[in-house]
Design a protein around this motif. Structure first.
Motif, PDB file in Angstrom:
ATOM      1  N   HIS A   1       2.017 -24.848  25.044  1.00  0.00           N
ATOM      2  CA  HIS A   1       0.574 -24.669  25.305  1.00  0.00           C
ATOM      3  C   HIS A   1       0.154 -25.564  26.468  1.00  0.00           C
ATOM      4  CE1 HIS A   1      -1.269 -21.703  22.739  1.00  0.00           C
ATOM      5  NE2 HIS A   1      -0.521 -22.120  21.751  1.00  0.00           N
TER       6      HIS A   1
ATOM      7  N   HIS B   1       0.973 -23.902  10.482  1.00  0.00           N
ATOM      8  CA  HIS B   1       0.226 -23.180  11.520  1.00  0.00           C
ATOM      9  C   HIS B   1      -1.275 -23.371  11.316  1.00  0.00           C
ATOM     10  CE1 HIS B   1      -0.048 -19.089  13.884  1.00  0.00           C
ATOM     11  NE2 HIS B   1      -0.336 -20.131  14.630  1.00  0.00           N
TER      12      HIS B   1
ATOM     13  N   TYR C   1       2.130 -17.049   9.460  1.00  0.00           N
ATOM     14  CA  TYR C   1       0.983 -16.317   8.912  1.00  0.00           C
ATOM     15  C   TYR C   1       1.112 -16.177   7.392  1.00  0.00           C
ATOM     16  CZ  TYR C   1      -0.248 -15.087  13.704  1.00  0.00           C
ATOM     17  OH  TYR C   1      -0.592 -15.140  15.023  1.00  0.00           O
TER      18      TYR C   1
ATOM     19  N   THR D   1      -4.561 -14.629  19.952  1.00  0.00           N
ATOM     20  CA  THR D   1      -4.880 -15.259  21.233  1.00  0.00           C
ATOM     21  C   THR D   1      -4.067 -14.719  22.413  1.00  0.00           C
ATOM     22  OG1 THR D   1      -3.261 -17.033  20.900  1.00  0.00           O
ATOM     23  CG2 THR D   1      -5.495 -17.435  20.087  1.00  0.00           C
TER      24      THR D   1
ATOM     25  N   TYR E   1     -12.983 -19.487  19.366  1.00  0.00           N
ATOM     26  CA  TYR E   1     -11.805 -19.334  18.493  1.00  0.00           C
ATOM     27  C   TYR E   1     -11.991 -20.170  17.228  1.00  0.00           C
ATOM     28  CZ  TYR E   1      -6.852 -19.250  17.104  1.00  0.00           C
ATOM     29  OH  TYR E   1      -5.672 -19.088  16.427  1.00  0.00           O
TER      30      TYR E   1
ATOM     31  N   ASP F   1       3.622 -15.995  24.069  1.00  0.00           N
ATOM     32  CA  ASP F   1       2.855 -16.317  22.858  1.00  0.00           C
ATOM     33  C   ASP F   1       2.346 -15.048  22.170  1.00  0.00           C
ATOM     34  OD1 ASP F   1       1.777 -17.876  20.869  1.00  0.00           O
ATOM     35  OD2 ASP F   1       0.083 -18.604  22.024  1.00  0.00           O
TER      36      ASP F   1
ATOM     37  N   GLU G   1      -3.511 -27.595  22.835  1.00  0.00           N
ATOM     38  CA  GLU G   1      -4.185 -26.349  23.218  1.00  0.00           C
ATOM     39  C   GLU G   1      -5.695 -26.534  23.205  1.00  0.00           C
ATOM     40  OE1 GLU G   1      -3.405 -23.020  20.617  1.00  0.00           O
ATOM     41  OE2 GLU G   1      -4.689 -21.668  21.757  1.00  0.00           O
TER      42      GLU G   1
ATOM     43  N   ARG H   1      -6.290  -7.613  15.284  1.00  0.00           N
ATOM     44  CA  ARG H   1      -7.536  -8.381  15.107  1.00  0.00           C
ATOM     45  C   ARG H   1      -8.564  -8.035  16.177  1.00  0.00           C
ATOM     46  NH1 ARG H   1      -4.595 -13.702  14.019  1.00  0.00           N
ATOM     47  NH2 ARG H   1      -6.130 -14.703  15.356  1.00  0.00           N
TER      48      ARG H   1
ATOM     49  N   HIS I   1       3.341 -26.841  18.876  1.00  0.00           N
ATOM     50  CA  HIS I   1       2.124 -26.316  19.507  1.00  0.00           C
ATOM     51  C   HIS I   1       1.272 -27.547  19.823  1.00  0.00           C
ATOM     52  CE1 HIS I   1       3.092 -22.352  17.865  1.00  0.00           C
ATOM     53  NE2 HIS I   1       2.079 -21.843  18.555  1.00  0.00           N
TER      54      HIS I   1
HETATM   55  O1  NIG Z   1      -0.094 -19.910  19.755  1.00  0.00           O
HETATM   56  N1  NIG Z   1      -2.157 -21.893  18.617  1.00  0.00           N
HETATM   57  C1  NIG Z   1      -1.832 -21.474  17.540  1.00  0.00           C
HETATM   58  N2  NIG Z   1      -1.339 -20.309  17.206  1.00  0.00           N
HETATM   59  C2  NIG Z   1      -1.354 -19.132  17.982  1.00  0.00           C
HETATM   60  C3  NIG Z   1      -2.530 -18.313  17.685  1.00  0.00           C
HETATM   61  C4  NIG Z   1      -2.393 -17.675  16.396  1.00  0.00           C
HETATM   62  C5  NIG Z   1      -3.451 -16.713  16.035  1.00  0.00           C
HETATM   63  O2  NIG Z   1      -4.638 -16.829  16.388  1.00  0.00           O
HETATM   64  O3  NIG Z   1      -3.069 -15.805  15.317  1.00  0.00           O
HETATM   65  C6  NIG Z   1      -1.201 -19.501  19.423  1.00  0.00           C
HETATM   66  O4  NIG Z   1      -2.122 -19.391  20.231  1.00  0.00           O
END
Ligand code: NIG
Ligand code: FE
Length: 418
Positions: free
Chosen positions: A275, A187, A154, A331, A104, A326, A255, A91, A252
């Motif tokens: 997080h 997610h 995903y 991220t 984000y 992570d 964050e 990405r 999670h």
């Molecule tokens: O751990 N916080 C949520 N999920 C992921 C990020 C996932 C992504 O952007 O692909 C994380 O930071």
């Protein structure tokens, strides 16, 4: 096969009495032996000590491979308790958007972020996804990871979540790294359910979860409990459904905001809450006296230019802090635990001993593997890193960016050499 490593300059993180995790002020201590040997039989640590005390019968026995580690240090292999390393594509276009000022959340709202990776997962075959993921496992091994947790998340549809989890299952069967898998159907809320978010929660609970459990594809269940993602009420529904199937929660949490995720984790006896960039005294208080392990992810704060989690406060509160990469395409696009080691010292201002505990034994505890790995103890799996010649342990986080690994031993066998 049996393996004897000799003349080790410093054998670090030894335990005479096996512990399952290390908390608070104890984290600032690691025991070591200078000029040491380490011996394993059939993958299990049998003996270690000073060279002067080495039993010559071991050296002269037939079935032993010998490594001379003169000038080199040994530490346990890293235990990375939070990754999303099964993903398709990358990405870096969003990386440019970020440099140009988008947040984000803005990237996600525009169909990027997790949705971008989700589109790529839909398009890729299971075999190709396995190939890419296998390469990433090899890459993290080259930096010293010996145990890793991998999440789905995903897919965002039953078929595609199963595709990801089957890839994780296949990795478990084919690589020497110890792997735990986590079902993270929660997610993100797919774009088509944005106006009816509970409908997607229903699909997770009624459709995805039974299939995942039926195929035995997950060790844990995770929810992204945060602003713009899943509410506390939705998180509770999903965790309760998972617990019925005996899947322990990992969350999670906090964050993006003070989300209530930490307290929800504690309420449901989550194994970990991860997080924690946005936490205050209340969250720390709720963790005290619980069995939930706080996991911090400095790679995310670094890559996202976000505030760092209050790691020092968590340790000072007497908690067993774990730290993970992570590794994910959005991220934190790196699973290099040596770099995480450096960030832990540089950004959280933790000592090399504290971070070593956070990325070995406590990382192992965060995926329920600390009874078999995460330290150098008799009876544990022989999972260790032989470093290049280095002056002291602190050199590992200090010399950030260069690879200090010479040899990786997992299950008593050499699995990687630089
Ligand atoms: O751990 N916080 C949520 N999920 C992921 C990020 C996932 C992504 O952007 O692909 C994380 O930071
Ligand atoms: Fe994550």
């Amino acid at each position: 096969m049996n393996l004897l490593t000799l003349n080790i300059k410093e054998l670090v993180q030894i335990e005479h009495k096996t512990r399952l995790k290390v908390s608070g002020s104890e984290m600032n201590k690691v025991d070591s032996i200078h000029n040491a040997y380490l011996y394993s039989e059939n993958g299990i640590i049998k003996d270690f000590g000073k060279m002067s005390e080495l039993d010559t019968n071991i050296v002269n026995s037939k079935n032993v491979n010998i490594i001379d580690a003169f000038g080199k240090t040994i530490i346990p292999a890293f235990c990375d308790s939070h990754t999303h390393l099964v993903f398709a594509g990358s990405r870096e276009t969003e990386f440019l958007d970020k440099i140009n000022g988008l947040s984000y959340q803005e990237i996600t709202q525009g169909g990027g972020g997790i949705f971008n990776s989700s589109k790529k997962i839909k398009e890729i075959s299971e075999d190709k996804l396995y190939e890419y993921s296998y390469e990433r496992i090899k890459e993290i091994m080259s930096f010293g990871t010996g145990s890793v947790e991998i999440k789905s998340g995903y897919g965002l549809s039953t078929d595609n979540e199963l595709k990801m989890l089957r890839v994780i299952q296949k990795l478990k069967n084919n690589v020497p790294v110890k792997i735990k898998s986590t079902f993270l159907g929660a997610h993100a809320i797919p774009l088509e359910y944005q106006n009816n978010t509970d409908k997607y929660v229903d699909i997770i609970i009624n459709d995805m979860l039974p299939r995942v459990v039926d195929e035995g594809l997950a060790d844990y269940i995770d929810v992204f409990c945060d602003k713009g993602f899943f509410s506390v009420a939705q998180t509770e529904r999903i965790l309760e459904a998972g617990i019925k199937y005996k899947l322990k929660p990992k969350i999670h949490a906090n964050e993006m905001d003070i989300s209530g995720g930490v307290q929800t984790g504690v309420k449901y006896n989550a194994l970990t809450v991860d997080h924690l960039e946005c936490i205050g005294e209340e969250e720390i208080e709720s963790l005290k006296g619980s069995t939930t392990i706080p996991v911090v992810l400095p790679g995310v704060s670094f890559f996202q230019n976000m505030p760092y989690a209050p790691a020092r406060k968590l340790i000072d509160a007497g908690l067993p802090l774990a730290m993970a990469s992570d590794f994910n395409p959005g991220t934190s696009p790196s699973g290099n635990m040596q770099f995480i080691y450096s960030l832990g010292c540089i950004k959280y201002k933790l000592t090399p001993a504290e971070v070593l505990n956070a990325i070995t034994i406590n990382g192992a505890a965060a995926i329920e593997l600390s009874d078999i790995t995460g330290s150098i103890a008799k009876g544990k799996s022989a999972d260790y890193i032989i470093t290049k010649p280095i002056p002291s342990l602190a050199y590992i986080p200090y010399a950030f960016g260069s690879n200090k690994l010479d040899t990786l031993v997992l299950n008593g066998e050499i699995v990687y050499r630089n």
